[in-house]
Design an enzyme around this catalytic site. Sequence first.
Site, PDB file in Angstrom:
ATOM      1  N   GLY A   9      47.034  34.513  36.001  1.00  0.00           N
ATOM      2  CA  GLY A   9      47.328  35.807  35.386  1.00  0.00           C
ATOM      3  C   GLY A   9      48.015  36.714  36.390  1.00  0.00           C
ATOM      4  O   GLY A   9      48.181  36.360  37.552  1.00  0.00           O
ATOM      5  N   ALA A  11      48.557  40.528  38.416  1.00  0.00           N
ATOM      6  CA  ALA A  11      47.715  41.380  39.246  1.00  0.00           C
ATOM      7  C   ALA A  11      46.809  42.227  38.362  1.00  0.00           C
ATOM      8  O   ALA A  11      47.242  42.769  37.346  1.00  0.00           O
ATOM      9  CB  ALA A  11      48.587  42.286  40.123  1.00  0.00           C
ATOM     10  N   ARG A  12      45.542  42.290  38.729  1.00  0.00           N
ATOM     11  CA  ARG A  12      44.538  43.103  38.031  1.00  0.00           C
ATOM     12  C   ARG A  12      44.381  42.714  36.555  1.00  0.00           C
ATOM     13  O   ARG A  12      44.070  43.530  35.710  1.00  0.00           O
ATOM     14  CB  ARG A  12      44.856  44.595  38.144  1.00  0.00           C
ATOM     15  CG  ARG A  12      44.841  45.109  39.554  1.00  0.00           C
ATOM     16  CD  ARG A  12      43.409  45.141  40.069  1.00  0.00           C
ATOM     17  NE  ARG A  12      43.353  45.366  41.488  1.00  0.00           N
ATOM     18  CZ  ARG A  12      43.075  44.431  42.375  1.00  0.00           C
ATOM     19  NH1 ARG A  12      42.834  43.197  42.021  1.00  0.00           N
ATOM     20  NH2 ARG A  12      43.017  44.703  43.656  1.00  0.00           N
ATOM     21  N   LYS A  15      41.430  38.000  36.223  1.00  0.00           N
ATOM     22  CA  LYS A  15      41.286  36.555  36.433  1.00  0.00           C
ATOM     23  C   LYS A  15      40.115  36.196  37.337  1.00  0.00           C
ATOM     24  O   LYS A  15      39.409  35.220  37.073  1.00  0.00           O
ATOM     25  CB  LYS A  15      42.591  35.929  36.923  1.00  0.00           C
ATOM     26  CG  LYS A  15      43.127  36.460  38.215  1.00  0.00           C
ATOM     27  CD  LYS A  15      44.567  36.005  38.429  1.00  0.00           C
ATOM     28  CE  LYS A  15      45.158  36.706  39.624  1.00  0.00           C
ATOM     29  NZ  LYS A  15      45.301  38.148  39.465  1.00  0.00           N
ATOM     30  N   SER A  16      39.866  36.973  38.395  1.00  0.00           N
ATOM     31  CA  SER A  16      38.750  36.637  39.288  1.00  0.00           C
ATOM     32  C   SER A  16      37.411  36.769  38.582  1.00  0.00           C
ATOM     33  O   SER A  16      36.542  35.897  38.716  1.00  0.00           O
ATOM     34  CB  SER A  16      38.780  37.516  40.540  1.00  0.00           C
ATOM     35  OG  SER A  16      39.869  37.160  41.357  1.00  0.00           O
ATOM     36  N   ALA A  34      36.833  31.457  49.775  1.00  0.00           N
ATOM     37  CA  ALA A  34      37.719  32.622  49.892  1.00  0.00           C
ATOM     38  C   ALA A  34      38.887  32.292  50.805  1.00  0.00           C
ATOM     39  O   ALA A  34      38.687  31.858  51.943  1.00  0.00           O
ATOM     40  CB  ALA A  34      36.936  33.806  50.433  1.00  0.00           C
ATOM     41  N   HIS A  50      35.247  42.436  45.933  1.00  0.00           N
ATOM     42  CA  HIS A  50      34.972  41.097  45.392  1.00  0.00           C
ATOM     43  C   HIS A  50      33.564  40.653  45.779  1.00  0.00           C
ATOM     44  O   HIS A  50      32.817  40.130  44.956  1.00  0.00           O
ATOM     45  CB  HIS A  50      35.998  40.081  45.916  1.00  0.00           C
ATOM     46  CG  HIS A  50      37.212  39.950  45.063  1.00  0.00           C
ATOM     47  ND1 HIS A  50      37.477  38.812  44.344  1.00  0.00           N
ATOM     48  CD2 HIS A  50      38.234  40.794  44.816  1.00  0.00           C
ATOM     49  CE1 HIS A  50      38.618  38.962  43.693  1.00  0.00           C
ATOM     50  NE2 HIS A  50      39.098  40.156  43.973  1.00  0.00           N
ATOM     51  N   ARG A  53      30.735  42.408  43.853  1.00  0.00           N
ATOM     52  CA  ARG A  53      30.599  41.971  42.460  1.00  0.00           C
ATOM     53  C   ARG A  53      29.779  40.692  42.349  1.00  0.00           C
ATOM     54  O   ARG A  53      29.113  40.450  41.339  1.00  0.00           O
ATOM     55  CB  ARG A  53      31.997  41.765  41.873  1.00  0.00           C
ATOM     56  CG  ARG A  53      31.989  41.445  40.390  1.00  0.00           C
ATOM     57  CD  ARG A  53      33.373  41.388  39.788  1.00  0.00           C
ATOM     58  NE  ARG A  53      34.181  40.359  40.412  1.00  0.00           N
ATOM     59  CZ  ARG A  53      35.441  40.547  40.808  1.00  0.00           C
ATOM     60  NH1 ARG A  53      36.009  41.716  40.669  1.00  0.00           N
ATOM     61  NH2 ARG A  53      36.119  39.566  41.354  1.00  0.00           N
ATOM     62  N   ARG A  54      29.802  39.883  43.392  1.00  0.00           N
ATOM     63  CA  ARG A  54      29.074  38.616  43.367  1.00  0.00           C
ATOM     64  C   ARG A  54      27.617  38.839  43.756  1.00  0.00           C
ATOM     65  O   ARG A  54      27.300  39.681  44.569  1.00  0.00           O
ATOM     66  CB  ARG A  54      29.724  37.613  44.323  1.00  0.00           C
ATOM     67  CG  ARG A  54      31.148  37.280  43.927  1.00  0.00           C
ATOM     68  CD  ARG A  54      31.691  36.102  44.693  1.00  0.00           C
ATOM     69  NE  ARG A  54      31.657  36.218  46.132  1.00  0.00           N
ATOM     70  CZ  ARG A  54      32.661  36.683  46.882  1.00  0.00           C
ATOM     71  NH1 ARG A  54      33.765  37.107  46.299  1.00  0.00           N
ATOM     72  NH2 ARG A  54      32.563  36.717  48.190  1.00  0.00           N
TER      73      ARG A  54
END
Length: 167
Positions: A9, A11-12, A15-16, A34, A50, A53-54
């Site tokens: 996809g 940017a922004r 997808k992540s 990573a 990132h 969020r995990r």
Amino acid sequence: MARIILVTGGARSGKSAIAESRTLGLGPEAVYIATAQAFDAEMETRIAAHQARRGPEWVTHQEPLDLVPALDATDGKPRLVDCLTLWLTNLMLAGRDWQAAGRDLVAALPRQSAPVVLVTNEVGAGIVPDNRLARDFRDAAGVLNQWVAQAADEVILAVAGLPLKVK
């Protein structure tokens, strides 16, 4: 055979987050491979977001260049590679043969016993870049994405935070 999923996809595009959710759906614990490197404060902030969020179900394995050995070393749990375009950037800036590395990656994916989810960026949908390095990168990313998509069992396009199944 392992399940190989490519999430692509812009940017922004989300997808992540989509890839993280899919990876955790494949097992209660997962490995986050990573590829990013923090060369400045802005990138440090992105990486920290990132990581925040995990949750604790993730084990992070930092690997900016040697992706295939990282996949082999972490096999056994679902893995998320985030992201192929940063990996490609690292390879190109280090003067490594990205085509050989890409072919090695594609050859390594089927031998993985645990699922692998890979994130990449669609970079060729915009204007033609004004410099050679950017054009070379755009072209290399397009080729690498095609190779991995061909090897993948499933390809998802992230659009406005929503997953669109392509393959």
